[in-house]
Write a protein that holds these residues in place. Structure first.
Motif, PDB file in Angstrom:
ATOM      1  N   HIS A  73       0.850  -1.196  -0.016  1.00  0.00           N
ATOM      2  CA  HIS A  73       0.025  -0.194  -0.012  1.00  0.00           C
ATOM      3  C   HIS A  73       0.924   1.305   0.058  1.00  0.00           C
ATOM      4  O   HIS A  73       0.540   2.152  -0.641  1.00  0.00           O
ATOM      5  N   LEU A  77       0.413   4.159  -2.773  1.00  0.00           N
ATOM      6  CA  LEU A  77       0.232   5.590  -2.073  1.00  0.00           C
ATOM      7  C   LEU A  77       1.268   6.678  -2.537  1.00  0.00           C
ATOM      8  O   LEU A  77       0.974   7.879  -3.079  1.00  0.00           O
ATOM      9  N   ASP A  80       1.072   7.236  -6.351  1.00  0.00           N
ATOM     10  CA  ASP A  80      -0.083   8.272  -6.732  1.00  0.00           C
ATOM     11  C   ASP A  80      -0.049   9.679  -6.041  1.00  0.00           C
ATOM     12  O   ASP A  80      -0.317  10.655  -7.100  1.00  0.00           O
ATOM     13  N   ARG A  81       0.333   9.781  -5.023  1.00  0.00           N
ATOM     14  CA  ARG A  81       0.693  10.853  -4.475  1.00  0.00           C
ATOM     15  C   ARG A  81       1.706  11.746  -4.865  1.00  0.00           C
ATOM     16  O   ARG A  81       1.281  13.019  -4.979  1.00  0.00           O
ATOM     17  N   ALA A 259       5.276   5.402   3.268  1.00  0.00           N
ATOM     18  CA  ALA A 259       5.115   5.824   1.861  1.00  0.00           C
ATOM     19  C   ALA A 259       6.341   6.650   1.406  1.00  0.00           C
ATOM     20  O   ALA A 259       6.849   6.524   0.262  1.00  0.00           O
TER      21      ALA A 259
END
Length: 293
Positions: A73, A77, A80-81, A259
């Motif tokens: 995850h 994340l 994408d972010r 992340a």
């Protein structure tokens, strides 16, 4: 037959040649290699596993080496972010352009200094090498003022790829490496090409470059890695088209720790893969210019 000479060491050669001495030697060598490998690999291992951990596991004391419940995850994340696809494309464009410009201009400069022998060539080379003594941070301000108002044409290069490409063109270290390699190419080979009617440019393209692949590979890797890992210059010159390093740093305060580490790991993969693929070229290119057969 000339007498064989031995170098004095802490342990005599006769003791090393005994079974016990050989076992002790290989055990000591193995421990040293394993220790050095662990020291160099552990930071990368921590970076790779950090993205699979939760934020609580990252800050736990004592540290957790392996995640209890691995999850991807954090990587999704971060991708994408951060918009890593765009950041990766921007960095590839900057690094690719810098590579092309450095190959063209550095090869031309090194070839002319090595084989064409211009007037004051040695002084020019000495001045280029002397420029390496100037700290890179000392050049940031004059370079920035230059790209804001390019002399003669008065162009503002900020937020364009040219602001990354142009300062990387004149790389004294790469010119020196290329010149050292070109010096090792026999002049008889170039004279034979001249007898056959080849001019300097054709000789460079048909003869010199094909046998210079090892050093060209080294220069290419140096050019790509230098742009890929640069932070300060892209931060102040291309804020609207960020590189990977700048983009990850910008989002560091608004992302979970796992992340962020996942994004750092994804950003490091291309350069690591580049080194693993071309590591033979690095060693061959750095040594071949200094040995004449």
């Amino acid at each position: 037959m000339a007498a064989q000479t031995y170098h004095r060491t802490l342990i005599s050669r006769s003791r090393l040649n005994t079974p016990r001495g050989k076992r002790a030697y290989w055990i000591a060598l193995g421990i040293a290699l394993l220790t050095a490998t662990a020291v160099f690999i552990f930071p990368f291992f921590w970076l790779a596993t950090g993205g699979f951990k939760s934020s609580q596991e990252l800050v736990r004391t004592p540290p957790v080496l392996l995640p209890a419940h691995p999850s991807t995850h954090a990587f999704t994340l971060a991708w994408d972010r951060l918009g890593m696809a765009q950041l990766l494309w921007n960095t590839i464009v900057y690094a690719g352009g810098a590579l092309v410009f450095q190959l063209v201009f550095c090869v031309a400069a090194a070839y002319s200094l090595s084989k064409l022998r211009p007037i004051l060539g040695n002084w020019i080379l000495a001045a280029m090498l002397a420029s390496m003594l100037i700290p890179a941070t000392a050049l940031v301000v004059p370079q920035y003022l230059t790209v804001l108002d390019l002399p003669i044409v008065h162009w503002n290069l900020q937020n364009t790829p040219w602001v990354i490409w142009l300062p990387t063109v004149a790389n004294a270290f790469n010119v020196f490496l290329l010149k050292r390699f070109f010096d090792s190419i026999p002049n008889d080979l170039l004279d034979a090409a001249a007898v056959d009617g080849a001019g300097p440019l054709r000789t460079l393209w048909r003869i010199v470059l094909p046998i210079s692949r090892p050093i060209l590979g080294v220069v290419s890797i140096f050019a790509v890695v230098a742009v890929w890992k640069d932070f300060l210059w892209p931060l102040i010159t291309v804020p609207e088209h960020e590189t990977l390093n700048v983009g990850v740093n910008t989002a560091a305060t608004s992302m979970p720790d796992n992340a962020l580490i996942g994004g750092l790991f994804l950003a490091s993969i291309p350069t690591i893969a580049l080194f693993l693929v071309f590591q033979r070229n690095i060693m061959a290119g750095l040594t071949v210019g200094g040995v004449k057969g």
